[in-house]
Design an enzyme around this catalytic site. Structure first.
Site, short mmCIF file in Angstrom:
data_model
loop_
_atom_site.label_atom_id
_atom_site.label_comp_id
_atom_site.label_asym_id
_atom_site.label_seq_id
_atom_site.Cartn_x
_atom_site.Cartn_y
_atom_site.Cartn_z
N GLY A 15 0.84 -1.21 0.00
CA GLY A 15 0.00 0.00 0.00
C GLY A 15 0.87 1.25 0.00
O GLY A 15 1.89 1.30 0.69
N ARG A 76 0.91 -4.95 -5.16
CA ARG A 76 1.02 -6.13 -4.30
C ARG A 76 1.25 -7.29 -5.27
O ARG A 76 0.33 -7.78 -5.89
CB ARG A 76 -0.23 -6.30 -3.47
N ASP A 107 5.85 -4.95 5.97
CA ASP A 107 6.57 -6.18 6.32
C ASP A 107 6.57 -7.25 5.22
O ASP A 107 7.53 -8.01 5.10
CB ASP A 107 6.12 -6.73 7.68
N THR A 129 4.50 2.82 5.32
CA THR A 129 3.11 2.35 5.45
C THR A 129 2.39 3.24 6.46
O THR A 129 2.97 3.61 7.48
CB THR A 129 3.02 0.87 5.90
N ASP A 131 0.15 2.38 8.43
CA ASP A 131 -0.35 1.62 9.58
C ASP A 131 0.51 1.68 10.84
O ASP A 131 0.04 1.31 11.92
CB ASP A 131 -0.50 0.14 9.21
N ASP A 133 2.72 -0.35 11.65
CA ASP A 133 2.66 -1.72 12.20
C ASP A 133 3.93 -2.53 11.93
O ASP A 133 3.87 -3.74 11.78
CB ASP A 133 1.44 -2.46 11.62
N ARG A 175 -5.92 -2.90 9.21
CA ARG A 175 -6.53 -4.24 9.17
C ARG A 175 -6.14 -5.05 10.39
O ARG A 175 -6.96 -5.70 11.01
CB ARG A 175 -6.03 -4.95 7.90
P1 ADP Z 1 0.65 -4.01 2.54
O1 ADP Z 1 0.59 -4.22 4.04
O2 ADP Z 1 0.12 -2.72 2.09
O3 ADP Z 1 0.11 -5.18 1.75
P2 ADP Z 1 3.41 -4.87 2.31
O4 ADP Z 1 4.62 -4.05 2.30
O5 ADP Z 1 3.24 -5.85 3.41
O6 ADP Z 1 2.19 -3.89 2.20
O7 ADP Z 1 3.44 -5.55 0.90
C1 ADP Z 1 2.95 -6.79 0.60
C2 ADP Z 1 3.60 -7.18 -0.71
O8 ADP Z 1 4.96 -7.54 -0.48
C3 ADP Z 1 3.01 -8.40 -1.36
O9 ADP Z 1 1.86 -8.13 -2.08
C4 ADP Z 1 4.15 -8.85 -2.26
O10 ADP Z 1 4.21 -8.15 -3.46
C5 ADP Z 1 5.38 -8.44 -1.49
N1 ADP Z 1 6.05 -9.61 -0.98
C6 ADP Z 1 7.19 -10.08 -1.47
N2 ADP Z 1 7.58 -11.18 -0.85
C7 ADP Z 1 6.67 -11.45 0.09
C8 ADP Z 1 6.53 -12.48 1.06
N3 ADP Z 1 7.44 -13.45 1.19
N4 ADP Z 1 5.44 -12.44 1.86
C9 ADP Z 1 4.54 -11.45 1.75
N5 ADP Z 1 4.64 -10.44 0.84
C10 ADP Z 1 5.67 -10.44 0.02
O1 F6P Z 2 -1.36 -1.40 4.67
C1 F6P Z 2 -1.92 -0.17 4.41
C2 F6P Z 2 -3.42 -0.25 4.24
O2 F6P Z 2 -3.89 1.04 3.98
C3 F6P Z 2 -4.18 -0.87 5.41
O3 F6P Z 2 -4.42 0.01 6.47
C4 F6P Z 2 -5.46 -1.30 4.74
O4 F6P Z 2 -6.02 -2.37 5.44
C5 F6P Z 2 -5.00 -1.72 3.39
O5 F6P Z 2 -3.77 -1.07 3.15
C6 F6P Z 2 -5.98 -1.40 2.29
O6 F6P Z 2 -5.44 -1.79 1.10
P1 F6P Z 2 -6.03 -1.57 -0.37
O7 F6P Z 2 -5.00 -0.79 -1.08
O8 F6P Z 2 -6.12 -2.95 -0.92
O9 F6P Z 2 -7.32 -0.90 -0.25
#
Ligand code: ADP
Ligand code: F6P
Length: 324
Positions: A15, A76, A107, A129, A131, A133, A175
């Site tokens: 995000g 993502r 993360d 992010t 969040d 978190d 979330r």
């Molecule tokens: P968000 O909380 O907004 O989803 P993250 O930074 O946690 O943001 O991003 C999630 C993205 O990180 C996933 O959609 C994917 O593209 C990438 N990613 C790469 N490797 C991993 C992994 N091992 N586990 C989870 N996410 C991963």
């Molecule tokens: O991780 C950031 C965040 O904004 C969360 O707070 C929320 O749950 C999620 O992304 C929403 O994601 P999307 O982009 O799929 O609406």
């Protein structure tokens, strides 16, 4: 300085968050300062596995510091959880001559960064992010701007809630984590804050405080609900039925993710982005930038992911005390 690092890449993943552009700018400018070639990888890990990247120079990040979102776009990329995709990412990085990579995200993005390191591409991550978190960091880029947006919106909702003597139930993002909700609750004077970390007894934790605050002479009730708890529309109906107080629900949604970054987000993003480049130049990899005891530092990515961070329970208690 590590002379093996001549070209680096930067990407944003997950995000988006206000301040990501400030972080990209810092990576590009500090990289240019050190005479590096910097490649901007588009759409997170998607751009890495598809070779979608552009060369950036100091001027290509002009006028981006104050802009929300991310000029590199984000995604993502679920495919990147597969080892085959990580291997492909490293191969493509070699094709483009990348000696190191900076990943800005949450993360999940850090797990991808760790996988890249293990597969042979030196990578450093930093938290972007809304969040807040990330376990190893007291602060994540985007949190402050998000809270300012939430505060502005809730102040406005409060005006109309007071005029109509209503109960306003407001869903904010988060979330799995209640940081946005709890800080908004303190900053906006909520009667009740519901977060995923604390189980809810509807009668005790919601209906009772609303009725009590009315009997103490309050003209409205502000209930802030984290996305992970959810159900604000049904909640408004139930509150109205059971208390007789007119109730309205608002889901703030993606407005919380946009907007010009605050001073804090610009400053932290610039500091972490710059330090990410310096770490790569020092030959370090598999590190994540974080804020600890108010200072920007770095830890091993896996160690960082395994750390525990607990939303301070005294903040939950403070919210209740402030609502009397
Ligand atoms: P968000 O909380 O907004 O989803 P993250 O930074 O946690 O943001 O991003 C999630 C993205 O990180 C996933 O959609 C994917 O593209 C990438 N990613 C790469 N490797 C991993 C992994 N091992 N586990 C989870 N996410 C991963
Ligand atoms: O991780 C950031 C965040 O904004 C969360 O707070 C929320 O749950 C999620 O992304 C929403 O994601 P999307 O982009 O799929 O609406």
């Amino acid at each position: 300085m590590n002379r093996d690092i001549r070209t680096i890449g930067v990407l944003t993943s997950g995000g988006d968050a206000p301040g990501m552009n400030a972080a990209i700018r810092a990576v590009v400018r500090v990289g240019c300062y050190h005479g590096l070639k910097v490649m901007g990888v588009k759409r997170g890990y998607n751009g890495l596995i598809n070779g979608d990247m552009i060369e950036m120079d100091a001027r290509s990040v002009s006028e981006t510091l104050q802009r929300g979102g991310t000029i590199l776009q984000t995604a993502r990329c679920l495919e990147f959880k597969e080892p085959e995709s990580v291997k492909r990412g490293v191969e493509i990085a070699r094709v483009f001559g990348l000696d190191g990579l900076v990943v800005i995200g949450g993360d999940g993005s850090f797990r991808g960064a760790r996988d890249l390191c293990e597969a042979g591409l030196p990578t450093v991550a930093m938290p972007g992010t809304i969040d807040n978190d990330i376990n190893c960091s007291e602060y994540t880029v985007g949190f402050d701007t998000c809270l300012n947006t939430v505060q502005d919106a809730i102040d406005k909702i409060r005006d109309t809630a007071t005029s109509h003597e209503r109960c306003s139930i407001i869903e904010v993002m988060g979330r799995n984590a209640g940081y946005i909700a709890i800080y908004a609750g303190i900053a906006c004077g909520a009667e009740v804050v519901l977060i995923p970390e604390v189980p809810v007894d509807f009668d005790e934790d919601v209906l009772r405080p609303i009725l009590e605050s009315k009997s103490r002479g309050k003209k409205h009730s502000i209930i802030i609900v984290a996305e992970g708890v959810g159900g604000v529309i049904e909640m408004a109906k139930e509150i109205e039925e059971k208390t007789g107080i007119e109730s309205r629900a608002t889901i703030l949604g993606h407005v919380q993710r946009g907007g010009s970054p605050s001073v804090r987000d610009r400053a932290v993003a610039s500091q972490m982005g710059g330090m990410a480049v310096e770490l790569l130049l020092e030959g370090k990899s598999n590190r994540v930038l974080c804020m600890q005891q108010g200072k920007v530092t770095d830890v091993d990515i896996m160690e960082g992911l395994n750390m525990k961070k607990h939303l301070p329970r005294e903040l939950v208690e403070l919210c209740k005390k402030l609502a009397v």
